[in-house]
Design an enzyme around this catalytic site. Structure first.
Site, PDB file in Angstrom:
ATOM      1  N   ASP A  64      20.028  44.973  14.555  1.00  0.00           N
ATOM      2  CA  ASP A  64      19.054  45.406  15.555  1.00  0.00           C
ATOM      3  C   ASP A  64      18.239  46.542  14.928  1.00  0.00           C
ATOM      4  O   ASP A  64      18.780  47.580  14.570  1.00  0.00           O
ATOM      5  CB  ASP A  64      19.812  45.892  16.801  1.00  0.00           C
ATOM      6  CG  ASP A  64      18.885  46.486  17.836  1.00  0.00           C
ATOM      7  OD1 ASP A  64      17.822  45.900  18.055  1.00  0.00           O
ATOM      8  OD2 ASP A  64      19.218  47.530  18.410  1.00  0.00           O
ATOM      9  N   THR A  97      12.266  45.016  17.896  1.00  0.00           N
ATOM     10  CA  THR A  97      12.259  46.337  17.249  1.00  0.00           C
ATOM     11  C   THR A  97      12.089  46.225  15.738  1.00  0.00           C
ATOM     12  O   THR A  97      11.534  47.115  15.107  1.00  0.00           O
ATOM     13  CB  THR A  97      13.553  47.094  17.567  1.00  0.00           C
ATOM     14  OG1 THR A  97      14.654  46.216  17.354  1.00  0.00           O
ATOM     15  CG2 THR A  97      13.567  47.572  18.992  1.00  0.00           C
ATOM     16  N   THR A  98      12.596  45.125  15.150  1.00  0.00           N
ATOM     17  CA  THR A  98      12.405  44.924  13.701  1.00  0.00           C
ATOM     18  C   THR A  98      10.970  44.473  13.435  1.00  0.00           C
ATOM     19  O   THR A  98      10.306  44.973  12.519  1.00  0.00           O
ATOM     20  CB  THR A  98      13.395  43.868  13.172  1.00  0.00           C
ATOM     21  OG1 THR A  98      14.675  44.116  13.728  1.00  0.00           O
ATOM     22  CG2 THR A  98      13.493  43.903  11.665  1.00  0.00           C
ATOM     23  N   ASP A 400      19.693  43.700  24.581  1.00  0.00           N
ATOM     24  CA  ASP A 400      18.402  43.121  24.178  1.00  0.00           C
ATOM     25  C   ASP A 400      18.046  41.917  25.034  1.00  0.00           C
ATOM     26  O   ASP A 400      16.905  41.741  25.437  1.00  0.00           O
ATOM     27  CB  ASP A 400      18.440  42.709  22.691  1.00  0.00           C
ATOM     28  CG  ASP A 400      18.163  43.895  21.784  1.00  0.00           C
ATOM     29  OD1 ASP A 400      18.113  45.013  22.317  1.00  0.00           O
ATOM     30  OD2 ASP A 400      18.008  43.716  20.566  1.00  0.00           O
TER      31      ASP A 400
END
Length: 532
Positions: A64, A97-98, A400
């Site tokens: 994550d 988020t990546t 998530d």
């Protein structure tokens, strides 16, 4: 003579040293790019996981983006921007988020090329802003509306989010669970707002992730108080949540009491007994038969004596309830917390069909409260895992998935995944750049090419040939197949919508707008001033 006249500089010319400013900008961009490269390999379903070892010796395994960057100790100020960037994406959308960091890294690389070609940073920054607004427009035009009643679409988007996680093999279990959890806390009065604080995730070591379940009620990761044969099961429970102590009072200041003979000692003990009995009689009089007792710092919340009397009075006791859980508990039970014995009344109690201590197969025990009357809009998820690493990662992945469903409740549009929207953006922005005049068109074209980093990285992480895949993908999109994307499982390009790889529109739009905002900020910095 002539030569010496020529070499004399004119006094009107002034020389401005721009070298330092450029160096600082380059250093900032290089630092931010190295952070982006660190998480790039963990993008997508075939992305690698990172093992993080903290200074305290704790080990975390995750892919994550927000968690990885959060745990990395970044010292360079500009690189900290990217850590903050992934945090803000986590707050806004919860997923991607990546992606957001990888896009920012690619935009910085494109900006570097433009800057070294001699284009002024402000021009690059303004062109980037225009391109991001246009990109959000294009994405919104591609999106497909979705209804909350269409449970399948919600489950598809949640499982897409889970597929890129360590616990991807459990996505068929966790995705429907996340959807049901979010839908059960949506308030009809405010249909587009979901507060994830209303979903409590309780982690319990043991079992496997398969044993994870959704509990309509309350779950506590503790045992019932067993002192002197306390009860472990109570039907038709009347539950009181108390914030006072059932123990003998202490003096306010530190002082010692000297007892000289036994009669005085007996009297003290007798008073203590009467004091506690009086409290328990008042509690029993309201019909209360389950007590949740908040943890106390100053003195013991309960003593052995009071637990003994409570079990004699047939009252089930759950002690050491954390202070920050009180709000969630009272909202769920639809009762009021009681801070003083004098205020203990029946109308402040919560009602439930069953409160019981459940034994899990591996020796662990939890308390479940089910069948709550007039239950508030909350729900609990009991997450299991064979070891602490899996358990923590399962919780992060579930968070998530919950965020993805929350995004869909907030903004009800779906968009294809698998690098399809990025390639489409790249194609349309490239076409739009030809219409623009001057430097702007040149900048927008560079940014359009930068967006290809997402499909390129997806292909690279899946062990495919990135150049062949991205070229073929461009070709498909040029022929009008908007939803053509990379299918990493089959290792080829397919219609991603048919493969059920979908994500909320909010994840993509916020990723683009947050990444551009961050890059513009880095471009505008031309000096670092350290203040001691």
């Amino acid at each position: 003579m002539a030569a010496s006249v020529l070499s004399k500089p004119k006094s009107t010319e002034t020389f401005v040293d721009n070298k330092r400013k450029d160096d600082i900008r380059m250093a900032n961009i290089a630092a931010a790019q190295s952070v982006a490269d660190a998480v790039r390999t963990s993008l997508g379903p075939k992305g690698m996981d990172k093992m993080i070892s903290t200074s305290s010796g704790e080990v975390i395994i995750t892919n994550d983006g927000a968690t990885i960057l959060n745990k990395m100790e970044v010292l360079q100020p500009a690189a900290k921007f990217l850590v903050e960037l992934s945090k803000s994406q986590d707050v806004v959308a919860g997923d991607g988020t990546t992606t957001v960091v990888v896009i920012a890294g690619a935009l910085l690389k494109a900006s570097l090329t433009l800057l070294s070609a001699g284009i002024h940073p402000t021009v690059v920054s303004d062109a980037l802003h225009k391109a991001s607004l246009k990109a959000v427009e294009i994405l919104s035009a591609m999106a497909i509306p979705v209804e909350l009643s269409d449970r399948d679409s919600l489950v598809k988007s949640a499982s897409t989010s889970l597929n890129s996680k360590v616990v991807s093999q459990y996505s068929s279990l966790l995705a429907p669970l996340a959807v049901d959890a979010v839908l059960s806390v949506v308030d009809p009065a405010k249909p587009d707002l979901v507060d994830l604080k209303d979903i409590k995730i309780v982690k319990k070591l043991g079992g496997t992730v398969d044993d994870t379940e959704l509990v309509k009620g309350l779950v506590f990761d503790k045992k019932v108080s067993h002192a002197s044969g306390g009860l472990t099961r109570m039907e038709n429970a009347k539950i009181g949540v108390i914030q006072f102590q059932i123990s003998p009072p202490k003096t306010d200041i530190e002082q010692s009491i000297v007892v000289s003979d036994y009669t005085q000692m007996d009297r003290i003990l007798k008073e203590e007994r009467n004091y506690i009995l009086g409290m328990i009689k008042k509690i029993k009089a309201t019909g209360c038969n389950v007590l949740l007792i908040q943890k106390s710092i100053l003195r013991d919340a309960v003593t052995d004596l009071s637990l003994h009397y409570l079990s004699k009075a047939k009252i089930l006791v759950i002690k050491d309830v954390e202070r920050d859980e009180i709000e969630f508990i009272t909202k769920t039970l639809n009762c009021l917390p009681i801070s003083n014995i004098e205020h203990f009344r029946t109308e402040k109690l919560g009602f439930a069909d069953l409160v019981e201590e459940v034994s899990l197969g591996d020796g662990g025990k939890i308390i479940k409260i089910t069948g709550i009357k007039d239950m508030g809009r909350t729900t609990s998820v009991l997450v299991r895992g064979s070891n602490q690493l899996v358990l923590d990662e399962a919780e992060r992945s579930l968070h998530d998935a919950l965020c993805v469903v929350r995004c869909l409740v907030h903004k009800r549009f779906l968009i294809a995944g698998g690098g399809a929207p990025e390639i489409e953006l790249s194609r349309q922005l490239g076409a739009w750049a030809k219409v623009l005049q001057g430097m702007e068109g040149y900048c927008v074209k560079a940014f359009a090419e930068a967006l290809e980093v997402i499909p390129y990285t997806l292909a690279e992480n899946a062990g495919l040939n990135p150049i062949t895949i991205v070229t073929e993908l461009r070709n498909r999109h040029a022929q009008g197949e908007i939803n053509a994307g990379i299918n990493v499982r089959k290792g080829q390009i397919t219609n991603i919508m048919e493969e059920n790889v979908v994500q909320p529109l909010l994840v993509s739009t916020s990723a683009i707008s947050l990444a551009t905002e961050c890059v513009r900020m880095i471009l505008k910095i031309d000096d670092i001033v350290t203040v001691r």
